[in-house]
Design a protein around this motif. Structure first.
Motif, PDB file in Angstrom:
ATOM      1  N   GLY A 151      -8.997  42.433 -19.563  1.00  0.00           N
ATOM      2  CA  GLY A 151      -8.351  43.017 -18.397  1.00  0.00           C
ATOM      3  C   GLY A 151      -7.150  43.866 -18.757  1.00  0.00           C
ATOM      4  N   THR A 152      -6.794  44.794 -17.868  1.00  0.00           N
ATOM      5  CA  THR A 152      -5.600  45.609 -18.050  1.00  0.00           C
ATOM      6  C   THR A 152      -4.821  45.677 -16.733  1.00  0.00           C
ATOM      7  OG1 THR A 152      -6.813  47.656 -17.566  1.00  0.00           O
ATOM      8  CG2 THR A 152      -6.568  47.037 -19.892  1.00  0.00           C
ATOM      9  N   SER A 170      -0.718  47.354 -10.293  1.00  0.00           N
ATOM     10  CA  SER A 170      -2.033  46.758 -10.032  1.00  0.00           C
ATOM     11  C   SER A 170      -2.637  46.149 -11.288  1.00  0.00           C
ATOM     12  CB  SER A 170      -2.988  47.828  -9.495  1.00  0.00           C
ATOM     13  OG  SER A 170      -3.199  48.853 -10.456  1.00  0.00           O
ATOM     14  N   PHE A 171      -3.431  45.084 -11.074  1.00  0.00           N
ATOM     15  CA  PHE A 171      -4.336  44.600 -12.107  1.00  0.00           C
ATOM     16  C   PHE A 171      -5.645  45.361 -11.916  1.00  0.00           C
ATOM     17  CE2 PHE A 171      -7.882  41.813 -13.304  1.00  0.00           C
ATOM     18  CZ  PHE A 171      -7.639  41.762 -14.675  1.00  0.00           C
ATOM     19  N   VAL A 172      -6.041  46.152 -12.908  1.00  0.00           N
ATOM     20  CA  VAL A 172      -7.159  47.077 -12.736  1.00  0.00           C
ATOM     21  C   VAL A 172      -8.483  46.336 -12.585  1.00  0.00           C
ATOM     22  CG1 VAL A 172      -8.437  49.001 -13.736  1.00  0.00           C
ATOM     23  CG2 VAL A 172      -5.949  48.861 -14.034  1.00  0.00           C
ATOM     24  N   GLY A 173      -8.781  45.460 -13.531  1.00  0.00           N
ATOM     25  CA  GLY A 173     -10.068  44.797 -13.620  1.00  0.00           C
ATOM     26  C   GLY A 173     -10.413  44.596 -15.074  1.00  0.00           C
ATOM     27  N   PHE A 174     -11.686  44.335 -15.367  1.00  0.00           N
ATOM     28  CA  PHE A 174     -12.099  43.988 -16.727  1.00  0.00           C
ATOM     29  C   PHE A 174     -13.113  44.972 -17.291  1.00  0.00           C
ATOM     30  CE2 PHE A 174     -10.926  40.030 -14.621  1.00  0.00           C
ATOM     31  CZ  PHE A 174     -10.087  39.436 -15.553  1.00  0.00           C
ATOM     32  N   LEU A 182     -17.074  45.800 -30.783  1.00  0.00           N
ATOM     33  CA  LEU A 182     -17.562  46.990 -31.482  1.00  0.00           C
ATOM     34  C   LEU A 182     -17.794  48.128 -30.502  1.00  0.00           C
ATOM     35  CD1 LEU A 182     -20.057  45.396 -34.048  1.00  0.00           C
ATOM     36  CD2 LEU A 182     -17.679  46.111 -34.411  1.00  0.00           C
ATOM     37  N   THR A 183     -18.294  47.805 -29.305  1.00  0.00           N
ATOM     38  CA  THR A 183     -18.456  48.785 -28.237  1.00  0.00           C
ATOM     39  C   THR A 183     -17.994  48.159 -26.929  1.00  0.00           C
ATOM     40  OG1 THR A 183     -20.748  48.088 -27.802  1.00  0.00           O
ATOM     41  CG2 THR A 183     -20.422  49.904 -29.360  1.00  0.00           C
ATOM     42  N   TRP A 184     -17.610  49.017 -25.975  1.00  0.00           N
ATOM     43  CA  TRP A 184     -17.054  48.536 -24.713  1.00  0.00           C
ATOM     44  C   TRP A 184     -17.709  49.211 -23.521  1.00  0.00           C
ATOM     45  CZ3 TRP A 184     -13.780  44.485 -24.476  1.00  0.00           C
ATOM     46  CH2 TRP A 184     -13.113  44.121 -25.663  1.00  0.00           C
ATOM     47  N   HIS A 185     -17.768  48.482 -22.403  1.00  0.00           N
ATOM     48  CA  HIS A 185     -18.227  49.002 -21.122  1.00  0.00           C
ATOM     49  C   HIS A 185     -17.035  48.961 -20.169  1.00  0.00           C
ATOM     50  CE1 HIS A 185     -22.500  48.613 -22.361  1.00  0.00           C
ATOM     51  NE2 HIS A 185     -22.028  47.580 -23.036  1.00  0.00           N
ATOM     52  N   GLU A 186     -16.696  50.106 -19.572  1.00  0.00           N
ATOM     53  CA  GLU A 186     -15.496  50.213 -18.747  1.00  0.00           C
ATOM     54  C   GLU A 186     -15.664  49.484 -17.409  1.00  0.00           C
ATOM     55  OE1 GLU A 186     -12.471  50.095 -18.170  1.00  0.00           O
ATOM     56  OE2 GLU A 186     -11.877  52.030 -19.001  1.00  0.00           O
ATOM     57  N   SER A 187     -14.525  49.057 -16.871  1.00  0.00           N
ATOM     58  CA  SER A 187     -14.502  48.428 -15.558  1.00  0.00           C
ATOM     59  C   SER A 187     -14.873  49.443 -14.482  1.00  0.00           C
ATOM     60  CB  SER A 187     -13.101  47.875 -15.275  1.00  0.00           C
ATOM     61  OG  SER A 187     -12.985  47.469 -13.925  1.00  0.00           O
ATOM     62  N   PRO A 188     -15.525  49.020 -13.401  1.00  0.00           N
ATOM     63  CA  PRO A 188     -15.795  49.938 -12.284  1.00  0.00           C
ATOM     64  C   PRO A 188     -14.538  50.253 -11.479  1.00  0.00           C
ATOM     65  CG  PRO A 188     -16.519  47.737 -11.709  1.00  0.00           C
ATOM     66  CD  PRO A 188     -16.110  47.686 -13.161  1.00  0.00           C
ATOM     67  N   HIS A 189     -13.431  49.561 -11.761  1.00  0.00           N
ATOM     68  CA  HIS A 189     -12.190  49.745 -11.015  1.00  0.00           C
ATOM     69  C   HIS A 189     -11.254  50.698 -11.759  1.00  0.00           C
ATOM     70  CE1 HIS A 189     -13.472  46.538  -8.362  1.00  0.00           C
ATOM     71  NE2 HIS A 189     -13.701  45.787  -9.419  1.00  0.00           N
ATOM     72  N   SER A 190     -10.217  51.117 -11.058  1.00  0.00           N
ATOM     73  CA  SER A 190      -9.230  52.027 -11.624  1.00  0.00           C
ATOM     74  C   SER A 190      -7.845  51.581 -11.172  1.00  0.00           C
ATOM     75  CB  SER A 190      -9.498  53.457 -11.149  1.00  0.00           C
ATOM     76  OG  SER A 190      -9.266  53.571  -9.748  1.00  0.00           O
ATOM     77  N   PRO A 191      -6.777  52.109 -11.781  1.00  0.00           N
ATOM     78  CA  PRO A 191      -5.429  51.714 -11.351  1.00  0.00           C
ATOM     79  C   PRO A 191      -5.168  51.956  -9.868  1.00  0.00           C
ATOM     80  CG  PRO A 191      -5.317  52.780 -13.479  1.00  0.00           C
ATOM     81  CD  PRO A 191      -6.735  52.931 -13.007  1.00  0.00           C
ATOM     82  N   GLY A 192      -5.748  53.005  -9.310  1.00  0.00           N
ATOM     83  CA  GLY A 192      -5.558  53.299  -7.901  1.00  0.00           C
ATOM     84  C   GLY A 192      -6.498  52.557  -6.976  1.00  0.00           C
ATOM     85  N   PRO A 194      -7.905  48.988  -7.570  1.00  0.00           N
ATOM     86  CA  PRO A 194      -7.997  47.835  -8.454  1.00  0.00           C
ATOM     87  C   PRO A 194      -8.853  46.704  -7.878  1.00  0.00           C
ATOM     88  CG  PRO A 194      -5.930  47.773  -7.279  1.00  0.00           C
ATOM     89  CD  PRO A 194      -6.602  49.045  -6.875  1.00  0.00           C
ATOM     90  N   LEU A 195      -9.126  45.741  -8.740  1.00  0.00           N
ATOM     91  CA  LEU A 195      -9.990  44.611  -8.406  1.00  0.00           C
ATOM     92  C   LEU A 195      -9.505  43.856  -7.181  1.00  0.00           C
ATOM     93  CD1 LEU A 195     -12.245  42.558  -8.950  1.00  0.00           C
ATOM     94  CD2 LEU A 195     -10.781  41.518 -10.713  1.00  0.00           C
TER      95      LEU A 195
END
Length: 418
Positions: A151-152, A170-174, A182-192, A194-195
């Motif tokens: 999370g961020t 805001s807590f953005v999401g995960f 090794l590889t990452w999948h971004e959260s569907p949420h954004s700072p504006g 958030p989760l």
């Protein structure tokens, strides 16, 4: 250190990186005859009764530190390794800064069973914009069934005050990884967007702005119900006695609790979360799926801040660490609470005035809890202001500094048990 105007330029970090290409540990592993007992100096008005089972802590004098960065919150995976975020510094020659449009957050694999001889590997960074905020930092991190959830959260500063990230956003999401980073999948949420859909207005209060996963041991083996629990500092919108930096990365008024069955499908869905909503007439915890009904787990106005919880399985106790960061730029206070249930009641083990002297992101990795449950290693960073405003902060206890510190301690109890 938090990445504001006090942070050195990346160019300087790049030069420093030449000296840290091979990650090594600096340690003091000599055994001491006696424990250095920390004298608990409790301020007036503390709302927690003293624990009758765990009555203090004593440091053994053994410590170690790794890297030149902060925000270490290791999670224990089923393969035996620890996985942790980090940022605002250099690890194995890799630099991360969580400030600005090009903000990055670091991640690393930690291998080994002896805290004094760990190996940090597979170090990398991930870029994600904080806009409309100014900084985006690591929050709750959990590896469960081979999936790493990371999370961020976001921060901004009040212009002209000279404080350090004094507004928690805001807590953005995960984001998540199925191959240990090794590889990452971004959260569907954004700072504006958030989760948890907070704050509801610019610079408004939040209750789950900086959540950290409760450490239930290897692959969450001691979760009471198979769910992941998260704790966060927060505050209410109306505060009769607010302080400077009333709700920031290191300050708050209450601690809040939520839980979710962790999976790729559920972790970023607000409807999957349950929120602690107080106790019923019989004293049992009440849970709700309505965020508006969330209630503080505990509260202490102007004396709370960044929080973590670890389950100490041998003692069958939850251990909570809370750091009150004052005005974000002075010396910090940290205290440890204990409870037999995650919903409380919580009792005071020790209040550590000016621990560090400016320690923060304090947590207790479950992997290093002894068989009797009484010997632990505190994980933290400290004294970020020492280098950037040249404040004369001491390393108290020895080993504290701007790096990842692991400091061994012993939980004290009634005389007959020690």
């Amino acid at each position: 250190m938090r990445g504001t105007t006090m942070r050195p330029p990346i160019a300087i970090l790049a030069v420093l990186a030449l000296f840290f290409i091979h990650e090594t540990a600096s340690s003091n592993s000599s055994q001491q005859i006696g424990l250095q007992v920390w004298q608990s100096k409790q301020p007036a008005g503390i709302p927690f009764a003293p624990s009758q089972k765990l009555t203090g802590i004593g440091f053994t004098g053994r410590y170690v530190h790794y890297g030149n960065a902060d925000t270490w919150f290791p999670t224990w995976a089923s393969n035996g390794n620890l996985y942790s975020p980090w940022t605002d510094g250099i690890v194995n020659g890799v630099a991360s800064s969580s400030k600005g449009v090009k903000a990055t957050t670091g991640y690393a694999t930690i291998v080994g069973d002896d805290p004094l001889h760990l190996t940090i590997k597979n170090v990398g960074v991930y870029a994600a914009s904080p806009l409309p905020y100014e900084g985006r930092y690591p929050a709750g991190s959990l590896v469960y069934k081979g999936v790493w959830f990371y999370g961020t959260y976001c921060l901004r500063e009040t212009p002209g005050k000279g404080l350090n990230w004094d507004i928690l956003g805001s807590f953005v999401g995960f984001r998540y990884s199925t191959d240990y980073g090794l590889t990452w999948h971004e959260s569907p949420h954004s700072p504006g967007h958030p989760l948890f859909n907070e704050p509801t207005k610019r610079n408004g209060s939040v209750k789950l702005g900086l959540p950290h996963f409760v450490d239930f041991g290897k692959n969450m083996e001691y979760s009471p119900d198979g769910k992941a629990y998260l704790v966060s500092q927060g505050a209410v919108e109306w505060d009769p006695k607010p302080r400077d930096a009333n709700l920031s990365w290191i300050t708050g008024d209450q601690i809040y609790l939520t839980r979710v069955k962790p999976s790729i499908k559920t972790i970023n869905r607000r409807s999957e979360y349950e929120y602690f909503a107080g106790h019923d007439a019989q004293g049992h915890a009440v849970w709700t799926r309505e965020f508006s009904k969330i209630q503080p787990l505990i509260g202490w106005n102007n004396n709370m801040g960044n929080v973590s919880v670890t389950y100490d399985a041998p003692l069958k106790k939850y251990l909570m660490t809370v750091t009150d960061g004052g005005n974000t730029i002075g010396k910090f206070n940290t205290y440890i609470l204990e409870s037999s249930k995650i919903s409380g009641p919580w009792r005071l083990v020790v209040y550590m005035h000016h621990f560090g002297e400016q320690a923060y992101f304090v947590n207790i990795p479950s992997k290093f809890i002894s068989e009797d449950g009484r010997t632990l290693w505190l994980s933290y960073s400290a004294n970020f202001m020492k280098d950037y405003q040249h404040r004369a902060y001491k390393s108290n206890p020895p080993g504290s500094g701007y790096w990842w510190t692991l400091e061994e301690l012993r939980l004290l109890g009634p005389a007959k048990s020690e």
